[in-house]
Design an enzyme around this catalytic site. Sequence first.
Site, PDB file in Angstrom:
ATOM      1  N   GLU A 115      27.043 -62.904 -16.052  1.00 61.30           N
ATOM      2  CA  GLU A 115      27.014 -61.460 -16.321  1.00 61.30           C
ATOM      3  C   GLU A 115      25.778 -60.817 -15.692  1.00 61.30           C
ATOM      4  O   GLU A 115      25.851 -59.685 -15.197  1.00 61.30           O
ATOM      5  CB  GLU A 115      27.054 -61.216 -17.831  1.00 61.30           C
ATOM      6  CG  GLU A 115      28.428 -61.503 -18.421  1.00 61.30           C
ATOM      7  CD  GLU A 115      28.493 -61.385 -19.919  1.00 61.30           C
ATOM      8  OE1 GLU A 115      29.330 -60.628 -20.425  1.00 61.30           O
ATOM      9  OE2 GLU A 115      27.691 -62.055 -20.596  1.00 61.30           O
ATOM     10  N   GLU A 136      33.735 -67.835 -22.070  1.00 60.88           N
ATOM     11  CA  GLU A 136      33.574 -67.560 -23.500  1.00 60.88           C
ATOM     12  C   GLU A 136      34.867 -67.668 -24.295  1.00 60.88           C
ATOM     13  O   GLU A 136      34.878 -68.052 -25.467  1.00 60.88           O
ATOM     14  CB  GLU A 136      32.977 -66.157 -23.689  1.00 60.88           C
ATOM     15  CG  GLU A 136      31.512 -66.040 -23.362  1.00 60.88           C
ATOM     16  CD  GLU A 136      31.237 -65.723 -21.900  1.00 60.88           C
ATOM     17  OE1 GLU A 136      30.115 -65.314 -21.565  1.00 60.88           O
ATOM     18  OE2 GLU A 136      32.164 -65.883 -21.075  1.00 60.88           O
TER      19      GLU A 136
END
Length: 713
Positions: A115, A136
């Site tokens: 990210e 995730e």
Amino acid sequence: MSTLTYQKDAAGIAHIIFDRPDAVANLMDQRFIDDFCRTAEQVLADNVVGVIYRSAKKTFFAGGDLNMFFALQPDQGEPLYEMLESMKGAMRAIETAGIPVVAAINGAAMGGGFELCLASHYRIALSRGVSVGLPEVTLGLLPGGGGVTRMVRLLGLQAAMPYLTEGKTLNSQRAHSAGLIDQLVDDSEQLVAAAVAWIEAHQASTQRWDTKGYRLPGGAPQSPALAGMIAVAPSVMRKQTRGRMPAPEAILCAMVEGAQVDFDTASRIESRYMVQLATGRQVKNMLNTFWFQMNDIKAGVGRPQGVAARQFKRVAILGAGMMGAGIAWACASRGIACVLKDVTVEAAEKGKAYSANLIDKQIARGRADEAKKAALLSLITTADDYADLADCDLVIEAVFESRPLKAEVTAAAEQVIDSRALFASNTSTLPITGLAQASVRPEQFIGLHFFSPVDKMPLVEIIVGDQTSDQTLAEAYDFVQQIGKTPIVVNDSRGFYTSRVFGTYTAEGMAMVAEGIAPASIENGAYLAGFPVGPLAVSDEVTLTLQDKVRQQTVADLTAAGAPVPALVGAEVLDKMLAAGRAGKSSGGAFYDYPSEKGGKKTLWPGLSQLFPVAAQPACLQDIQDRLLYIQAIETLRCREEGVVTTTRDANIGSIMGIGYPAWTGGTLQFVNYIGSAAFVARADQLAERYGERFTVPSSLRALAANDAPLQD
């Protein structure tokens, strides 16, 4: 700042170097977020001409602090939301400062680490040794550090979906082809130099989604090109998750909702969905099993300590049937030479052809070439003579489930193999201690239970016999990891752990058939509970013939030992099906009929209604689901009480990866903790009253339930 270093070079470029002290990898926790927020303020105040994100570790960034997420309670949503927003605010401040921002990726960048890369204007990576992604979802979470928002804006809704809802990860080459990495270089020096050069060539820079006239790649959600896909996507997702996995559905919602608003609003939507997942109960199941317990297995926590690691160079496999052929592939595909022996060379060659077919499929997909095929097949030697086993350091017996046959091949092989060689049986039910009686060195005899098909199933159950030495166990553990499989360690018993628990699943399905429950209801109940295959369909796969042979061998062994023979749950159904000539998929069908044409779908055998009339009163769907979930958890509790399985880690991983227990539960023992010991006992008592004593929980759990205490090792 303790988790990163800020350096401004002579050219005015800010180097933000991630370097968490006393750790092998960088981690995104509250301490890092505080440091990064202060660094963002310094970047804005320092009149820099560009920013480079770098790492002083061998990896770029590992991701978020999963210990923190595991400890979160339902009432801690607000501080989590504020923490997420503060981190994303700092990332956004640098991203929108008008200066070029580059990520210099020297190793794995996962989760929160990737990210950070997505918040850069340009991403440069080493051409080897780098993997990137947002996994995730595999832990019950979503990318809450801007991953959903930026991936949708970078790739578009449809293209971003596999990376977000499936957690797909890529090496640097594939990531470059997919547009996730902009440039590849060969070494670390080139990495920094390329980052500096790009900044010098782009004195002003902004993200494409922050430029005027930007349009979402592939179209907005309401566009004709996507409207149809968006309309059916929830149904497709629900078919995959069965409503049991909230993370993929939350990600899909965040993607579509976020694509219809501005960036900052989309980011807040993402944060709210992250809070919803992270403070829920199910994420603890996923984190506990697929992160903490899996990492313990990878780290060798279950391996006896003080035994030197061993690398196996040549392995013998006795029996070239489906299991033996699969084990040969498992060895050769990892670069281990093997001898595939059967009664004739022709039979062994048929087993070798299994590997040829698998590599041909890889070639067809562009994942291998003829040179790789030739190299792999050269590692598999076929034989019909035990003398060819002389230089093997491990023998794996994979012949039929016949005690005399296994004894025969054990004795013959041990006459020629080296004194240091291990001998392993791939039996799925026969106790290892009994099989080791045929061995002249029972301390080097162990069970290695592979699962079919071996090339797809990741688990190997290691069974320790009464005389198996710690050295043999440790070296067997090394071998399983050497071939890229996940080992669990259990003690000896009939059916060991996985086969014993799996047997309760198929037997419970047959018991329901005998009770007059509609077969379709049984299979649908299993589907809705999250099982990959219903108990009747999986009985067809393993064959009713095999289940009958296991039953007969069990009866014979218990009778010979003078032990009581328990009644087999579902025996009436098994007997009637075999008498009707319905033995399994491989022999034409059992509970199901199978189409002759390729691509056709199996259907339940119409004759079932004649053999087993359906009761007039419909069955309770919740009871069907709970019976299948609880019976396996209760059998695991019995295995635990008897010392067959000694850790919740091995029980949970084994149940999910070996026998298909639903992943959302975290495994058979984690399911007990998820329900709560008191509530689990109460529901099990209800099931016992309605359906039989087999649902009675062991006394050890009833004692815990008095205080609603969790299971612990």
